[in-house]
Design a protein around this motif. Structure first.
Motif, PDB file in Angstrom:
ATOM      1  N   ARG A  55     -64.075  43.487  22.558  1.00 16.25           N
ATOM      2  CA  ARG A  55     -64.064  42.058  22.915  1.00 16.25           C
ATOM      3  C   ARG A  55     -63.731  41.850  24.391  1.00 16.25           C
ATOM      4  O   ARG A  55     -64.350  41.025  25.054  1.00 16.25           O
ATOM      5  CB  ARG A  55     -63.077  41.295  22.038  1.00 16.25           C
ATOM      6  CG  ARG A  55     -63.539  41.166  20.612  1.00 16.25           C
ATOM      7  CD  ARG A  55     -62.476  40.550  19.741  1.00 16.25           C
ATOM      8  NE  ARG A  55     -62.961  40.392  18.387  1.00 16.25           N
ATOM      9  CZ  ARG A  55     -62.218  39.982  17.378  1.00 16.25           C
ATOM     10  NH1 ARG A  55     -60.935  39.688  17.570  1.00 16.25           N
ATOM     11  NH2 ARG A  55     -62.726  39.865  16.178  1.00 16.25           N
ATOM     12  N   ARG A  56     -62.770  42.595  24.902  1.00 11.08           N
ATOM     13  CA  ARG A  56     -62.423  42.492  26.328  1.00 11.08           C
ATOM     14  C   ARG A  56     -63.567  42.968  27.214  1.00 11.08           C
ATOM     15  O   ARG A  56     -63.799  42.415  28.288  1.00 11.08           O
ATOM     16  CB  ARG A  56     -61.158  43.299  26.631  1.00 11.08           C
ATOM     17  CG  ARG A  56     -59.874  42.557  26.327  1.00 11.08           C
ATOM     18  CD  ARG A  56     -58.671  43.291  26.886  1.00 11.08           C
ATOM     19  NE  ARG A  56     -58.366  44.506  26.141  1.00 11.08           N
ATOM     20  CZ  ARG A  56     -57.648  44.553  25.013  1.00 11.08           C
ATOM     21  NH1 ARG A  56     -57.144  43.455  24.505  1.00 11.08           N
ATOM     22  NH2 ARG A  56     -57.419  45.695  24.415  1.00 11.08           N
ATOM     23  N   SER A  57     -64.284  43.989  26.780  1.00 10.47           N
ATOM     24  CA  SER A  57     -65.384  44.539  27.568  1.00 10.47           C
ATOM     25  C   SER A  57     -66.661  43.709  27.475  1.00 10.47           C
ATOM     26  O   SER A  57     -67.547  43.836  28.315  1.00 10.47           O
ATOM     27  CB  SER A  57     -65.709  45.961  27.099  1.00 10.47           C
ATOM     28  OG  SER A  57     -64.616  46.799  27.288  1.00 10.47           O
ATOM     29  N   PRO A  74     -67.056  39.946  26.873  1.00 10.34           N
ATOM     30  CA  PRO A  74     -66.622  38.571  26.590  1.00 10.34           C
ATOM     31  C   PRO A  74     -67.770  37.620  26.248  1.00 10.34           C
ATOM     32  O   PRO A  74     -67.599  36.742  25.402  1.00 10.34           O
ATOM     33  CB  PRO A  74     -65.906  38.142  27.872  1.00 10.34           C
ATOM     34  CG  PRO A  74     -66.407  39.065  28.919  1.00 10.34           C
ATOM     35  CD  PRO A  74     -66.737  40.354  28.228  1.00 10.34           C
ATOM     36  N   ASN A 104     -60.681  46.041  22.301  1.00  8.11           N
ATOM     37  CA  ASN A 104     -61.231  46.612  23.532  1.00  8.11           C
ATOM     38  C   ASN A 104     -62.692  46.213  23.722  1.00  8.11           C
ATOM     39  O   ASN A 104     -63.123  45.918  24.832  1.00  8.11           O
ATOM     40  CB  ASN A 104     -61.082  48.136  23.538  1.00  8.11           C
ATOM     41  CG  ASN A 104     -59.635  48.554  23.685  1.00  8.11           C
ATOM     42  OD1 ASN A 104     -58.823  47.835  24.260  1.00  8.11           O
ATOM     43  ND2 ASN A 104     -59.301  49.714  23.148  1.00  8.11           N
ATOM     44  N   ALA A 120     -61.233  36.563  24.999  1.00 10.32           N
ATOM     45  CA  ALA A 120     -61.129  38.011  24.909  1.00 10.32           C
ATOM     46  C   ALA A 120     -60.049  38.577  25.832  1.00 10.32           C
ATOM     47  O   ALA A 120     -59.387  39.559  25.500  1.00 10.32           O
ATOM     48  CB  ALA A 120     -62.481  38.647  25.230  1.00 10.32           C
ATOM     49  N   GLU A 121     -59.838  37.956  26.991  1.00  8.23           N
ATOM     50  CA  GLU A 121     -58.841  38.476  27.942  1.00  8.23           C
ATOM     51  C   GLU A 121     -57.423  38.385  27.405  1.00  8.23           C
ATOM     52  O   GLU A 121     -56.536  39.121  27.833  1.00  8.23           O
ATOM     53  CB  GLU A 121     -58.843  37.715  29.279  1.00  8.23           C
ATOM     54  CG  GLU A 121     -60.122  37.452  29.975  1.00  8.23           C
ATOM     55  CD  GLU A 121     -60.901  36.280  29.438  1.00  8.23           C
ATOM     56  OE1 GLU A 121     -60.428  35.131  29.431  1.00  8.23           O
ATOM     57  OE2 GLU A 121     -62.032  36.526  29.024  1.00  8.23           O
ATOM     58  N   ASN A 122     -57.171  37.442  26.511  1.00  2.68           N
ATOM     59  CA  ASN A 122     -55.819  37.201  26.008  1.00  2.68           C
ATOM     60  C   ASN A 122     -55.419  38.084  24.838  1.00  2.68           C
ATOM     61  O   ASN A 122     -54.303  37.971  24.349  1.00  2.68           O
ATOM     62  CB  ASN A 122     -55.674  35.727  25.594  1.00  2.68           C
ATOM     63  CG  ASN A 122     -55.831  34.799  26.776  1.00  2.68           C
ATOM     64  OD1 ASN A 122     -55.574  35.174  27.912  1.00  2.68           O
ATOM     65  ND2 ASN A 122     -56.273  33.592  26.517  1.00  2.68           N
TER      66      ASN A 122
END
Length: 97
Positions: A16-18, A20, A14, A3-5
């Motif tokens: 997915r990043r929040s 993971p 967003n 998710a960070e990538n």
């Protein structure tokens, strides 16, 4: 892809990043389905075959409950007691015998 990538700035990226752990759980389910290690089951409430995987615990990513979209949304947003719905379904099925 973790998710960070993610390079995009969409609502989904967003989320997915929040989230993971949730994203990784979803990916694990998709991979297990493709590999045949996990088989979709009917909705545990109504028996529909068109279902989503619901995680009660993301620490166990392949331990999922199968719910149709309607019941999945109700569980998340309505706080509906799915057990009582399952019990009603079982009683209705038993009375049909």
């Amino acid at each position: 892809m973790s998710a960070e990538n993610l390079k995009t700035d969409t609502r989904q990226a967003n989320w997915r990043r929040s989230n993971p752990d949730k994203y990784e759980g979803h990916i694990a389910v998709q991979r297990a389905l493709v590999a045949g290690k996990l088989i979709k089951q009917p909705c545990e409430v109504c028996g529909s075959r068109k279902v989503d995987a619901h995680h009660d615990n993301y620490d166990q990513p392949l331990n999922v409950r199968w719910l149709c979209r309607q019941h999945h949304v109700r569980l998340h947003f309505g706080g509906e007691d799915m057990f009582s719905l399952c019990l009603k379904r079982l009683q209705t099925d038993a009375s049909a015998l």
